[in-house]
Motif scaffolding. Structure first.
Motif, PDB file in Angstrom:
ATOM      1  N   ALA A  29     -12.611  19.351 -55.928  1.00 58.78           N
ATOM      2  CA  ALA A  29     -12.735  19.378 -54.470  1.00 58.78           C
ATOM      3  C   ALA A  29     -13.695  18.358 -53.891  1.00 58.78           C
ATOM      4  O   ALA A  29     -13.815  17.266 -54.398  1.00 58.78           O
ATOM      5  N   VAL A  30     -14.386  18.777 -52.819  1.00 60.69           N
ATOM      6  CA  VAL A  30     -15.097  17.840 -51.954  1.00 60.69           C
ATOM      7  C   VAL A  30     -15.980  16.857 -52.675  1.00 60.69           C
ATOM      8  O   VAL A  30     -16.276  15.793 -52.161  1.00 60.69           O
ATOM      9  N   ALA A  31     -16.430  17.247 -53.834  1.00 63.30           N
ATOM     10  CA  ALA A  31     -17.614  16.586 -54.308  1.00 63.30           C
ATOM     11  C   ALA A  31     -17.399  15.311 -55.098  1.00 63.30           C
ATOM     12  O   ALA A  31     -18.342  14.619 -55.389  1.00 63.30           O
ATOM     13  N   GLY A  63     -16.639  17.452 -47.020  1.00 57.14           N
ATOM     14  CA  GLY A  63     -17.551  18.371 -46.354  1.00 57.14           C
ATOM     15  C   GLY A  63     -17.055  19.797 -46.488  1.00 57.14           C
ATOM     16  O   GLY A  63     -15.850  20.042 -46.670  1.00 57.14           O
ATOM     17  N   TYR A  64     -17.980  20.729 -46.459  1.00 59.00           N
ATOM     18  CA  TYR A  64     -17.594  22.136 -46.523  1.00 59.00           C
ATOM     19  C   TYR A  64     -18.676  22.962 -45.865  1.00 59.00           C
ATOM     20  O   TYR A  64     -19.829  22.517 -45.727  1.00 59.00           O
ATOM     21  N   VAL A  65     -18.300  24.182 -45.458  1.00 57.61           N
ATOM     22  CA  VAL A  65     -19.259  25.005 -44.737  1.00 57.61           C
ATOM     23  C   VAL A  65     -18.984  26.489 -44.958  1.00 57.61           C
ATOM     24  O   VAL A  65     -17.836  26.920 -45.111  1.00 57.61           O
ATOM     25  N   ASN A  77     -27.510  25.167 -55.249  1.00 57.71           N
ATOM     26  CA  ASN A  77     -26.082  25.002 -54.956  1.00 57.71           C
ATOM     27  C   ASN A  77     -25.665  25.834 -53.754  1.00 57.71           C
ATOM     28  O   ASN A  77     -26.421  26.660 -53.239  1.00 57.71           O
ATOM     29  N   THR A  78     -24.443  25.599 -53.319  1.00 56.34           N
ATOM     30  CA  THR A  78     -23.968  26.227 -52.082  1.00 56.34           C
ATOM     31  C   THR A  78     -23.075  27.446 -52.355  1.00 56.34           C
ATOM     32  O   THR A  78     -22.422  27.945 -51.450  1.00 56.34           O
ATOM     33  N   THR A  79     -23.029  27.852 -53.590  1.00 50.12           N
ATOM     34  CA  THR A  79     -22.549  29.154 -54.071  1.00 50.12           C
ATOM     35  C   THR A  79     -21.061  29.469 -53.851  1.00 50.12           C
ATOM     36  O   THR A  79     -20.676  30.635 -53.841  1.00 50.12           O
ATOM     37  N   THR A  81     -20.044  19.263 -60.094  1.00 53.38           N
ATOM     38  CA  THR A  81     -20.314  19.811 -58.769  1.00 53.38           C
ATOM     39  C   THR A  81     -19.853  21.256 -58.640  1.00 53.38           C
ATOM     40  O   THR A  81     -19.970  21.829 -57.562  1.00 53.38           O
ATOM     41  N   GLY A  82     -19.305  21.835 -59.717  1.00 59.77           N
ATOM     42  CA  GLY A  82     -18.631  23.122 -59.534  1.00 59.77           C
ATOM     43  C   GLY A  82     -18.956  24.202 -60.529  1.00 59.77           C
ATOM     44  O   GLY A  82     -18.140  25.093 -60.762  1.00 59.77           O
ATOM     45  N   GLY A  83     -20.165  24.185 -61.099  1.00 56.84           N
ATOM     46  CA  GLY A  83     -20.436  25.135 -62.175  1.00 56.84           C
ATOM     47  C   GLY A  83     -21.002  26.474 -61.768  1.00 56.84           C
ATOM     48  O   GLY A  83     -21.068  27.390 -62.588  1.00 56.84           O
ATOM     49  N   ILE A 125     -17.482  30.253 -54.792  1.00 56.77           N
ATOM     50  CA  ILE A 125     -16.848  30.827 -55.985  1.00 56.77           C
ATOM     51  C   ILE A 125     -15.354  30.920 -55.731  1.00 56.77           C
ATOM     52  O   ILE A 125     -14.923  31.449 -54.696  1.00 56.77           O
ATOM     53  N   ARG A 126     -14.577  30.372 -56.651  1.00 55.33           N
ATOM     54  CA  ARG A 126     -13.111  30.414 -56.549  1.00 55.33           C
ATOM     55  C   ARG A 126     -12.565  30.114 -57.935  1.00 55.33           C
ATOM     56  O   ARG A 126     -13.332  29.651 -58.807  1.00 55.33           O
ATOM     57  N   SER A 127     -11.273  30.346 -58.135  1.00 56.17           N
ATOM     58  CA  SER A 127     -10.713  30.023 -59.457  1.00 56.17           C
ATOM     59  C   SER A 127      -9.431  29.207 -59.318  1.00 56.17           C
ATOM     60  O   SER A 127      -8.639  29.140 -60.250  1.00 56.17           O
ATOM     61  N   ASN A 128      -9.235  28.577 -58.145  1.00 58.25           N
ATOM     62  CA  ASN A 128      -7.947  27.919 -57.868  1.00 58.25           C
ATOM     63  C   ASN A 128      -7.871  26.502 -58.432  1.00 58.25           C
ATOM     64  O   ASN A 128      -7.631  25.540 -57.706  1.00 58.25           O
ATOM     65  N   TYR A 129      -8.057  26.382 -59.732  1.00 52.50           N
ATOM     66  CA  TYR A 129      -7.967  25.081 -60.408  1.00 52.50           C
ATOM     67  C   TYR A 129      -6.537  24.838 -60.883  1.00 52.50           C
ATOM     68  O   TYR A 129      -5.734  25.774 -60.994  1.00 52.50           O
ATOM     69  N   LEU A 130      -6.232  23.572 -61.172  1.00 51.36           N
ATOM     70  CA  LEU A 130      -4.838  23.207 -61.447  1.00 51.36           C
ATOM     71  C   LEU A 130      -4.388  23.498 -62.876  1.00 51.36           C
ATOM     72  O   LEU A 130      -3.334  24.101 -63.093  1.00 51.36           O
TER      73      LEU A 130
END
Ligand code: FAD
Ligand code: PYC
Length: 416
Positions: free
Chosen positions: A413-415, A282-284, A76-78, A366-368, A80-85
């Motif tokens: 998000a993106v996925a 996309g994300y980077v 995964n692309t690592t 996509t976000g675990g 980390i955030r907690s900004n869920y609705l």
């Protein structure tokens, strides 16, 4: 816990690490355990760690068919955030983020957690409304979230394309400053070492091939290294959760899709935050080695092939280059895929199952990665006590019959 002095390091280097002490043992499976965890990814290892560290349950085996961290944890692309609705998600992901903030210390293992901020871009007024609503919801839940207008967005990440004439011009962004990235392997290794030190057996190259039940209760598992008895079994196998459920005789509301990522050749520091765009998929971010870590949206079709289709990353790179024109001459070094398990509401399932004593933790899609510590923490409690705590309760399987869904397609998000 062994400490390494300069002399020890020098001696080990000169002896080609021949006498280097293993960070965890490689035991043979015992005939019986109190708890068996299937899946040696971050979630499974964290579950085992908290079972031992917080519930005193140490007769635990983690069974991994390959090597620990070799599934989605290492792919995964690592971010980390907690900004869920939703309130339920905010509770669980923020719990995880707080654990991330103390994890290096807790494990005495540097997981390289870097709180460099995560931006979610808006490209038009509709996306902006949606994201600003999320900022408001996050703040009501005590989560740090900010809305940046176009100027502030371009100031925070100056290499973004400021041309208003592009397909997806920058309109604004949310920013979670406490978000960031961590070293994925280190998370698996740190939890493995901590669990092992507390008596947990981590058994690699041990595939679970079936479940043994008696009168509707779990009594053990069959593995490629023989049968193992256990009155409690936790399944934490990400993209292969439906396969395991089928073995146990029930179905899960999941689809398994490839999700791809790629890294560029290493370059000097150019981007010191994480930028994601839902619209362009996309994300980077930039790794400590200097590689640009780039990800795409999920491939449309269901599959267990850890590769993914070329047109998905082709479109992904087209979008990334439009957003960041300075990346156009970079060469890509590696590409890979992982299989993610997506539930209809894009939220996890952390639950008892129709088989007594069999617990499941899946659907992180996509976000675990970001939830690894929180997921392991609440799942360990569910297994130890036999009932979910308040953070875990909304994620039970029965929400798909009661209709109490935790709808998170936007924040996933993106996925998706
Ligand atoms: P895994 O790490 O996959 O562990 C499950 C383990 O179970 C595997 O090691 C597998 O070998 C083992 N297993 C399977 N079947 C058996 C069996 N029968 N017997 C024994 N063992 C078995 N999430 C984020 O939060 N942020 C991101 O930026 C992000 N980016 C991603 C990018 C990509 C390309 C991918 C693929 C995923 C991404 N994710 C991200 C999602 C994240 O990787 C996963 O949600 C998370 O890592 C799942 O962890 P896990 O421990 O449950 O699964
Ligand atoms: O969940 O933030 C996320 C994420 C980013 C890329 C893949 N998943």
């Amino acid at each position: 816990m062994q400490r390494y002095s300069f002399l020890t390091l020098a001696r080990n280097a000169l002896s080609y690490h021949e006498h280097w002490q293993e960070a965890w043992r490689s035991p043979n499976p015992q005939p019986a355990y109190d708890v068996v965890i299937i899946g040696g990814g971050g979630h499974g290892l964290a579950t085992a760690y908290y079972l031992a560290a917080e519930h005193g349950i140490t007769r635990v085996a983690v069974l991994e068919k390959g090597w620990i961290g070799g599934g989605n944890t290492g792919r995964n692309t690592t971010i980390i955030r907690s900004n869920y609705l939703e309130d339920a998600s905010a509770g669980l992901y923020e719990h995880a983020l707080k654990l991330w903030e103390g994890l290096t210390r807790e494990l005495n293992f540097n997981i390289m957690f870097s709180q460099r901020g995560v931006m979610n871009l808006a490209h038009d007024i509709h996306e902006a409304r949606d994201l600003r609503r999320r900022v408001a919801a996050n703040r009501l839940n005590g989560i740090d979230a900010e809305w940046l207008d176009r100027e502030a967005t371009l100031e925070f990440c100056p290499i973004l394309n400021a041309d208003p004439g592009i397909r997806y011009p920058v309109y604004g962004a949310t920013l979670q400053r406490r978000g960031g990235v961590a070293r994925h392997d280190a998370v698996a290794w740190g939890y493995a070492r901590g669990a092992d030190a507390r008596g947990v057996d981590i058994i690699q190259q041990c595939e679970v091939t079936g479940f043994r039940t008696k009168d509707g209760k779990i009594v053990g598992v069959d593995t490629t290294r023989g049968p193992i008895d256990a009155p409690k079994v936790g399944v934490v196998v990400a993209g292969h959760a439906s396969v395991m459920a089928e073995m146990a005789g029930f179905r899960l509301p999941l689809e398994s899709h490839p999700l791809q990522a790629l890294v560029s050749e290493p370059v000097k520091p150019v981007i010191d935050t994480v930028v994601m765009s839902n619209a362009v998929h996309g994300y980077v971010s930039q790794s400590d080695k200097g590689e640009l870590v780039i990800g795409a949206g999920a491939d449309d079709y269901v599959s267990y092939s850890q590769r993914g289709a070329f047109h998905v990353i082709e479109e992904n790179i087209r979008a990334i280059v439009e957003l960041f024109p300075m990346f156009s001459r970079l060469r890509m070094m590696r590409q890979w895929g992982g299989i993610v398990d997506i539930a209809p509401d894009a939220s996890a399932i952390i639950s008892k199952t129709p088989v007594d004593g069999l617990y499941i933790n899946c659907g992180w899609g996509t976000g675990g990665f970001k939830s690894t510590p929180g997921s392991g923490h609440v799942f360990a409690e569910l297994i130890a006590r036999g009932r979910p705590n308040a953070l875990c309760a909304p994620y039970t399987l029965d929400r798909f019959t009661t209709g109490a869904l935790v709808a998170e397609h936007g924040a996933a998000a993106v996925a998706h």
